[in-house]
Write a protein that holds these residues in place. Structure first.
Motif, short mmCIF file in Angstrom:
data_model
loop_
_atom_site.label_atom_id
_atom_site.label_comp_id
_atom_site.label_asym_id
_atom_site.label_seq_id
_atom_site.Cartn_x
_atom_site.Cartn_y
_atom_site.Cartn_z
N LEU A 97 -0.37 5.32 -0.64
CA LEU A 97 -0.77 6.31 -0.09
C LEU A 97 0.19 7.17 -0.34
O LEU A 97 -0.44 8.39 -0.03
CB LEU A 97 -0.34 5.80 0.87
CG LEU A 97 -0.94 4.23 2.09
CD1 LEU A 97 -0.46 3.69 3.09
CD2 LEU A 97 -2.25 4.62 1.49
N ILE B 166 -2.11 9.33 -2.73
CA ILE B 166 -2.49 10.29 -2.48
C ILE B 166 -2.23 11.57 -1.69
O ILE B 166 -3.01 12.46 -2.06
CB ILE B 166 -3.14 9.69 -1.10
CG1 ILE B 166 -3.86 8.17 -1.99
CG2 ILE B 166 -4.30 10.33 -0.38
CD1 ILE B 166 -4.65 6.93 -1.03
N ILE C 133 -9.70 10.85 -5.69
CA ILE C 133 -9.16 9.66 -5.05
C ILE C 133 -10.36 8.58 -4.85
O ILE C 133 -10.30 8.23 -3.52
CB ILE C 133 -8.89 10.86 -3.66
CG1 ILE C 133 -8.65 9.75 -2.24
CG2 ILE C 133 -11.04 11.02 -3.01
CD1 ILE C 133 -8.64 10.89 -0.57
N TYR D 133 0.98 -1.19 0.12
CA TYR D 133 0.11 0.12 -0.16
C TYR D 133 1.01 1.01 -0.10
O TYR D 133 0.26 2.48 -0.39
CB TYR D 133 -0.92 -0.25 1.27
CG TYR D 133 -1.76 -1.14 1.09
CD1 TYR D 133 -2.27 -1.52 0.09
CD2 TYR D 133 -3.14 -1.22 2.52
CE1 TYR D 133 -3.49 -2.28 -0.41
CE2 TYR D 133 -3.68 -2.09 2.09
CZ TYR D 133 -3.85 -2.41 0.70
OH TYR D 133 -5.34 -3.56 1.48
N ILE E 299 -6.87 6.22 4.84
CA ILE E 299 -7.00 7.23 3.95
C ILE E 299 -7.81 8.79 4.55
O ILE E 299 -6.54 10.50 3.79
CB ILE E 299 -7.85 7.06 2.63
CG1 ILE E 299 -7.60 5.55 1.77
CG2 ILE E 299 -8.50 8.31 1.64
CD1 ILE E 299 -8.62 5.30 1.34
N SER F 226 -8.58 0.80 6.61
CA SER F 226 -8.25 1.35 4.91
C SER F 226 -8.95 3.06 4.70
O SER F 226 -8.39 3.98 4.82
CB SER F 226 -8.08 0.61 4.42
OG SER F 226 -8.15 -0.87 4.19
N PHE F 227 -10.19 2.46 5.58
CA PHE F 227 -10.81 4.19 4.75
C PHE F 227 -10.20 5.24 6.08
O PHE F 227 -10.23 6.53 5.47
CB PHE F 227 -11.74 4.03 4.93
CG PHE F 227 -12.53 3.32 3.86
CD1 PHE F 227 -11.66 3.10 2.63
CD2 PHE F 227 -13.72 2.43 3.38
CE1 PHE F 227 -12.57 2.25 1.55
CE2 PHE F 227 -14.35 1.98 2.38
CZ PHE F 227 -13.64 1.63 1.14
N CYS G 58 -8.89 5.81 -5.17
CA CYS G 58 -8.31 4.64 -4.12
C CYS G 58 -9.13 4.51 -3.68
O CYS G 58 -8.56 3.18 -3.23
CB CYS G 58 -7.38 5.96 -3.74
SG CYS G 58 -6.27 6.83 -5.09
N ARG G 59 -10.01 4.80 -3.00
CA ARG G 59 -10.85 4.24 -2.13
C ARG G 59 -11.98 2.66 -3.29
O ARG G 59 -12.21 1.59 -1.63
CB ARG G 59 -12.21 5.53 -1.90
CG ARG G 59 -11.83 6.29 -1.00
CD ARG G 59 -12.71 6.97 -0.47
NE ARG G 59 -12.68 8.12 0.06
CZ ARG G 59 -12.46 9.51 -0.33
NH1 ARG G 59 -13.17 9.52 -0.84
NH2 ARG G 59 -12.81 10.26 0.80
N THR H 158 -5.66 12.15 3.77
CA THR H 158 -5.76 13.33 3.45
C THR H 158 -5.60 14.76 4.52
O THR H 158 -5.82 15.95 4.09
CB THR H 158 -7.42 13.13 3.43
OG1 THR H 158 -7.40 12.49 2.43
CG2 THR H 158 -8.70 14.56 2.45
N GLN I 32 -3.44 14.95 -3.85
CA GLN I 32 -4.16 15.74 -2.30
C GLN I 32 -2.93 17.04 -2.11
O GLN I 32 -3.78 18.04 -1.94
CB GLN I 32 -4.26 14.78 -0.95
CG GLN I 32 -5.37 13.93 -1.45
CD GLN I 32 -6.60 14.32 -1.92
OE1 GLN I 32 -6.66 14.56 -3.44
NE2 GLN I 32 -8.16 14.84 -0.98
#
Length: 259
Positions: free
Chosen positions: A77, A80, A175, A73, A198, A194-195, A178-179, A202, A84
């Motif tokens: 990551l 992301i 994004i 991951y 994220i 995992s969420f 990715c979710r 963020t 962002q």
């Protein structure tokens, strides 16, 4: 080690045997504590006080990744985080870029609304393409579009070109892709964690982005922040190339048959 508390018949702990650490009289600042039974002892009452500790940034307490999972991951990551961060560094300088073009402040709101509107409309399109082509390819090319849009914004000679740049940015990184990847590759028990992760990344980007954008834009021209955003999206695209997606987890959709 303290002895085990006496038990009532049936296994219950006797209430008068519970003890709590309480500082003795005049022991302010002293680390020594005496053990007193719960209840009234002379003029001192011993009370249990519940304390709730809230973890910052929505950190999921159940997230305990293994080394193998984290290594898979990590590139995503970083994607992301950089993507962002690239979006948020423009927050403090975009109003100044609008006024430098001689436009009214209302155009700043129109630029932002155009970006969010295009992102809303393009989300299902990119999601459908990623279902057929693959998450990695769409994420990579969306980052290329984002970096190109930031470069167009940095080179904009007028407000119309800035509108074009923000519309292109709306077709950029999503994004939600990715979710969707975490949802289809993670186990059911770790999906919420995992969420939450994220959300942590963020939150870090939302915290650091405006500060870095203001520092970069304040040290020179406001367009420098747009070039910085372009560089961050390029870094995210490089991480996307090094990312090796995992295979989707088979979802058990079987239902129990009625007897």
């Amino acid at each position: 080690a303290s002895p085990a508390p006496p038990l009532e018949p049936g296994g219950a702990v006797r209430a008068d045997s519970l003890r709590a650490p309480v500082l003795g009289p005049g022991a302010m600042g002293d680390e020594r504590a005496s053990l007193l039974p719960v209840g009234r002892q002379g003029s001192v009452d011993a009370l249990w006080i519940p304390v709730t500790i809230h973890l910052p940034l929505g950190l999921a307490k159940s997230w305990t990744p293994s080394c193998g999972e984290f290594s898979i991951y990590t590139p995503l990551l970083l994607v992301i985080f950089f993507a962002q961060l690239g979006n948020t560094v423009l927050v403090p300088v975009l109003p100044f870029m609008v006024t430098q073009m001689g436009a009214d402040p209302i155009y700043y709101g129109l630029l932002q609304s155009a970006y969010w509107l295009v992102e809303l409309l393009s989300a299902p399109i990119l999601g459908s393409l990623s279902d057929r082509v693959g998450r990695r390819a769409i994420i990579f090319w969306s980052l290329v579009v984002s970096s190109f849009s930031h470069a167009v914004l940095a080179l904009s000679p007028g407000i119309k070109t800035m509108f074009l740049a923000r519309v292109l940015s709306g077709f950029g990184f999503q994004i939600a892709l990715c979710r969707a990847y975490f949802a289809e590759t993670g186990a059911a028990h770790s999906r919420a964690s995992s969420f939450g992760l994220i959300g942590v990344i963020t939150g870090l980007a939302l915290t650091m982005g405006p500060l870095l954008g203001g520092m970069v834009g304040g040290s020179g021209a406001a367009e420098n922040s747009a070039w910085f955003a372009c560089l961050l999206c390029v870094c995210a695209a490089v991480c996307a190339l090094r990312w090796q997606p995992a295979e989707p987890v088979e979802k058990d959709i079987t239902r129990a048959r009625p007897q």
